[in-house]
Design an enzyme around this catalytic site. Structure first.
Site, short mmCIF file in Angstrom:
data_model
loop_
_atom_site.label_atom_id
_atom_site.label_comp_id
_atom_site.label_asym_id
_atom_site.label_seq_id
_atom_site.Cartn_x
_atom_site.Cartn_y
_atom_site.Cartn_z
N GLY A 144 -0.08 13.30 21.03
CA GLY A 144 0.30 13.91 19.76
C GLY A 144 -0.98 14.27 18.87
N ASP B 290 -0.45 6.69 14.81
CA ASP B 290 0.45 5.64 14.57
C ASP B 290 -0.03 4.42 14.34
OD1 ASP B 290 2.96 6.96 14.74
OD2 ASP B 290 2.70 6.75 17.07
N ARG C 262 7.13 4.34 15.93
CA ARG C 262 8.57 3.82 16.79
C ARG C 262 8.50 2.41 16.85
NH1 ARG C 262 10.59 6.10 21.11
NH2 ARG C 262 9.39 7.84 21.03
N GLU D 185 10.84 5.67 11.62
CA GLU D 185 11.80 6.22 12.56
C GLU D 185 12.27 5.16 13.51
OE1 GLU D 185 9.96 9.34 15.02
OE2 GLU D 185 8.25 7.85 15.52
N LEU E 87 4.97 17.19 10.06
CA LEU E 87 4.12 17.66 9.24
C LEU E 87 2.71 16.69 9.06
CD1 LEU E 87 6.71 18.83 6.40
CD2 LEU E 87 5.44 20.31 7.93
N ARG F 124 1.10 15.17 11.22
CA ARG F 124 0.27 14.98 11.97
C ARG F 124 -1.09 15.71 11.86
NH1 ARG F 124 3.66 15.03 17.67
NH2 ARG F 124 3.50 17.19 17.30
#
Length: 414
Positions: free
Chosen positions: A13, A143, A189, A244, A299, A301
């Protein structure tokens, strides 16, 4: 090894500073007499296997171009979520053959956990085949779940964005006289680093976030409703930050609804905040209570307008030092950031073996989460704060940012 070329690719990402790492690698390579051409693979390993390579040496024509690249968010070379297939040596043969076609002695991959798995496997394969091609990983992930490194480039800028948004959402909410609950769903995650960063909003002198829930701790719906109800007795407007990936004690995600998996086996998440919004509406009957779920989604990232100068500088150094490592003959490593102290904030860089990094997740230490599981400790704040410092100002024209763009149509052949 004079006259050999290098190939560099990006994966995973986007982040606000991934191109700073690319620029660092380009800068060091251009200063080397051992590297001739610098090739960039368009769309990661997938594009590389399709021989979609551009000549970066021809497209970066000045230090001004390099500076503009540093301040450009997302992947300047494009990306793809491509997994090297297990049990298919022909694909590894193809990678080696293409590198040999382009007379490449160096291969660099900028990415997160899955990307480090790929570069680790390739480095081992090159060694097994007796190839002298050096393969080095350059870390990137918002992350912050890469192991061994203290933190990953891209995280500091995303953390800064999350803290800023949390503060601004709270200020937006408190202007109204009606009671309100706002739930911010933040990426993460299995690791709650970004959600933990929402706590930095309190340094702006506000109370938000009032509750923080990370995936490292089992989520208890009954306790959650009780906490919200209790807070509404003393606070008129509440902001809640959630990852999330928050999950129940049985391991199922709050937002899991049989969603499809990507090629790495990761379930597509999204909707945890909406699930909690529905839960509050169902369980708390308070007159005129306004409940809003907000997904920060993509948004967070590539928000280069609020990028951390510290993050950007460290990203550049990781790319620069990756090329230095390869030039020293080192392969199968990732450049990691090691923290020497918080105050003053000091770091150093290390060549860490990829075998200890690939497929290992770094999570928020449980001791950095309060015993009740709904906030983070001062130790977490002390860790996070230095990473968001400084403003990495974008190049502007007529009030809008100017970005660098490679011409992906100018593909080159060996």
């Amino acid at each position: 090894m004079a006259g050999r070329n290098m190939v560099i690719a990006q994966s995973g990402g986007p982040s606000a500073v991934i191109n700073a790492s690319l620029a660092g690698a380009i800068s060091r390579a251009m200063a080397s007499e051992e590297i001739d051409r610098i090739y960039g693979a368009v769309n990661g390993l997938q594009g590389f296997l399709e021989r979609r390579l551009i000549d970066i040496t021809e497209q970066i024509r000045s230090t001004d171009d390099l500076d503009l690249l540093i301040h450009t968010p997302s992947h300047a070379l494009g990306t793809a979520r491509y997994k090297l297939p297990a049990g298919q040596p022909a694909v590894f043969d193809d990678v080696l053959a293409i590198l040999q076609e382009y007379n490449a002695g160096y291969f660099f991959f900028i990415g997160g956990n899955d990307s480090m798995d790929s570069i680790s496997r390739l480095a081992a394969y090159f060694k097994e085949k007796g190839s002298d091609i050096k393969a080095v990983g350059i870390p990137k992930t918002i992350d912050n779940d890469l192991a061994v490194t203290d933190h990953s480039p891209g995280f500091g800028s995303a953390a800064k964005f999350v803290a800023m948004v949390t503060a601004e959402v709270h200020l937006d909410t408190i202007v109204y006289p009606i009671p309100a609950v706002t739930i911010l769903e933040i990426m993460g995650r299995n690791a709650g680093w970004l959600t933990a960063a929402s706590a930095l909003a309190r340094r702006s002198g506000i109370a938000a976030p009032h509750l923080i829930y990370l995936p490292e701790v089992d989520f208890d719906p009954d306790a959650f409703i009780a906490d919200v109800a209790a807070l509404l007795e003393t606070e008129k407007q509440i902001v809640i930050a959630i990852s999330e990936g928050i999950r129940l004690a049985d391991g199922s995600y709050i937002a899991e609804t049989g969603a499809a998996e990507d090629m790495f086996g990761h379930k597509t998440l999204g909707g945890a905040a909406t699930a909690l919004e529905a839960m509050i509406k169902r369980e708390i009957k308070l007159d005129k209570l306004k409940i809003r779920a907000i997904q920060l989604s993509t948004l967070q990232r590539s928000a280069a307008h609020i990028a951390s100068a510290t993050d950007q500088a460290e990203a550049f150094q990781c790319g620069y030092r990756a090329v230095e490592a390869a030039l020293k003959g080192i392969s199968g490593v990732m450049i990691s950031i090691q923290r020497a102290s918080n105050d003053p904030y000091l770091v150093y860089y290390q060549e860490s073996p990829l075998v200890g990094i690939a497929n290992v997740e770094q999570k928020v230490p449980l001791e950095w989460i309060t015993p009740d599981g709904k906030d983070v400790t001062q130790e977490a704040i002390d860790y996070l704060l230095p990473l968001i410092r400084g403003e990495a100002t974008e190049r502007m024209s007529e009030g809008l940012p100017v970005f660098f763009r490679f011409d992906w149509s100018k593909l080159v052949t060996p």
